[in-house]
Scaffold this motif. Sequence first.
Motif, PDB file in Angstrom:
ATOM      1  N   MET A  17       0.842  -1.169   0.000  1.00  0.00           N
ATOM      2  CA  MET A  17       0.000   0.000   0.000  1.00  0.00           C
ATOM      3  C   MET A  17       0.890   1.237   0.000  1.00  0.00           C
ATOM      4  N   PRO A  18       0.637   2.198  -0.884  1.00  0.00           N
ATOM      5  CA  PRO A  18       1.474   3.395  -0.911  1.00  0.00           C
ATOM      6  C   PRO A  18       1.281   4.244   0.343  1.00  0.00           C
ATOM      7  N   VAL A  19       2.358   4.881   0.750  1.00  0.00           N
ATOM      8  CA  VAL A  19       2.308   5.771   1.912  1.00  0.00           C
ATOM      9  C   VAL A  19       1.757   7.113   1.465  1.00  0.00           C
ATOM     10  N   PRO A  20       0.727   7.652   2.168  1.00  0.00           N
ATOM     11  CA  PRO A  20       0.193   8.946   1.764  1.00  0.00           C
ATOM     12  C   PRO A  20       1.228  10.045   1.946  1.00  0.00           C
ATOM     13  N   SER A  72       9.772  11.711  16.079  1.00  0.00           N
ATOM     14  CA  SER A  72      10.117  13.134  16.057  1.00  0.00           C
ATOM     15  C   SER A  72      11.586  13.370  15.723  1.00  0.00           C
ATOM     16  N   LYS A  73      12.441  12.379  15.976  1.00  0.00           N
ATOM     17  CA  LYS A  73      13.863  12.532  15.661  1.00  0.00           C
ATOM     18  C   LYS A  73      14.143  12.356  14.174  1.00  0.00           C
ATOM     19  N   ARG A  74      13.211  11.704  13.461  1.00  0.00           N
ATOM     20  CA  ARG A  74      13.413  11.400  12.042  1.00  0.00           C
ATOM     21  C   ARG A  74      12.157  11.763  11.245  1.00  0.00           C
ATOM     22  N   PRO A  75      11.824  13.040  11.186  1.00  0.00           N
ATOM     23  CA  PRO A  75      10.582  13.446  10.532  1.00  0.00           C
ATOM     24  C   PRO A  75      10.522  13.137   9.044  1.00  0.00           C
ATOM     25  N   ASP A  76      11.655  12.961   8.398  1.00  0.00           N
ATOM     26  CA  ASP A  76      11.654  12.674   6.967  1.00  0.00           C
ATOM     27  C   ASP A  76      11.572  11.175   6.652  1.00  0.00           C
ATOM     28  N   PHE A  77      11.623  10.335   7.683  1.00  0.00           N
ATOM     29  CA  PHE A  77      11.519   8.894   7.481  1.00  0.00           C
ATOM     30  C   PHE A  77      10.051   8.501   7.314  1.00  0.00           C
ATOM     31  N   ALA A  78       9.798   7.243   7.081  1.00  0.00           N
ATOM     32  CA  ALA A  78       8.440   6.729   6.899  1.00  0.00           C
ATOM     33  C   ALA A  78       7.594   6.967   8.152  1.00  0.00           C
ATOM     34  N   HIS A  79       6.302   6.991   7.953  1.00  0.00           N
ATOM     35  CA  HIS A  79       5.379   7.160   9.068  1.00  0.00           C
ATOM     36  C   HIS A  79       4.288   6.093   8.985  1.00  0.00           C
ATOM     37  N   LEU A  80       3.569   5.939  10.068  1.00  0.00           N
ATOM     38  CA  LEU A  80       2.438   5.016  10.114  1.00  0.00           C
ATOM     39  C   LEU A  80       1.157   5.803   9.880  1.00  0.00           C
TER      40      LEU A  80
END
Length: 64
Positions: free
Chosen positions: A1-4, A40-48
């Motif tokens: 599933m693509p990440v929004p 919060s330490k890696r805001p540019d990484f993937a999210h849920l």
Amino acid sequence: MPVPPTAPASTWFKSSHSGANATECLEAAIVPAGVLIRDSKRPDFAHLTVSTKAWVRFVAAAMK
């Protein structure tokens, strides 16, 4: 599933209970599809992405 797409920076928030410990915190953003959660330490990484219902249940359980 693509990440929004990531929500704009101004929509992300941290819990008021996160205190002074800025090194270990989650941030969340409310979006039409539900709630985005990221490190919060890696805001540019993937999210849920979770449903609004799942987020409400999580917050309720955390408040116990």
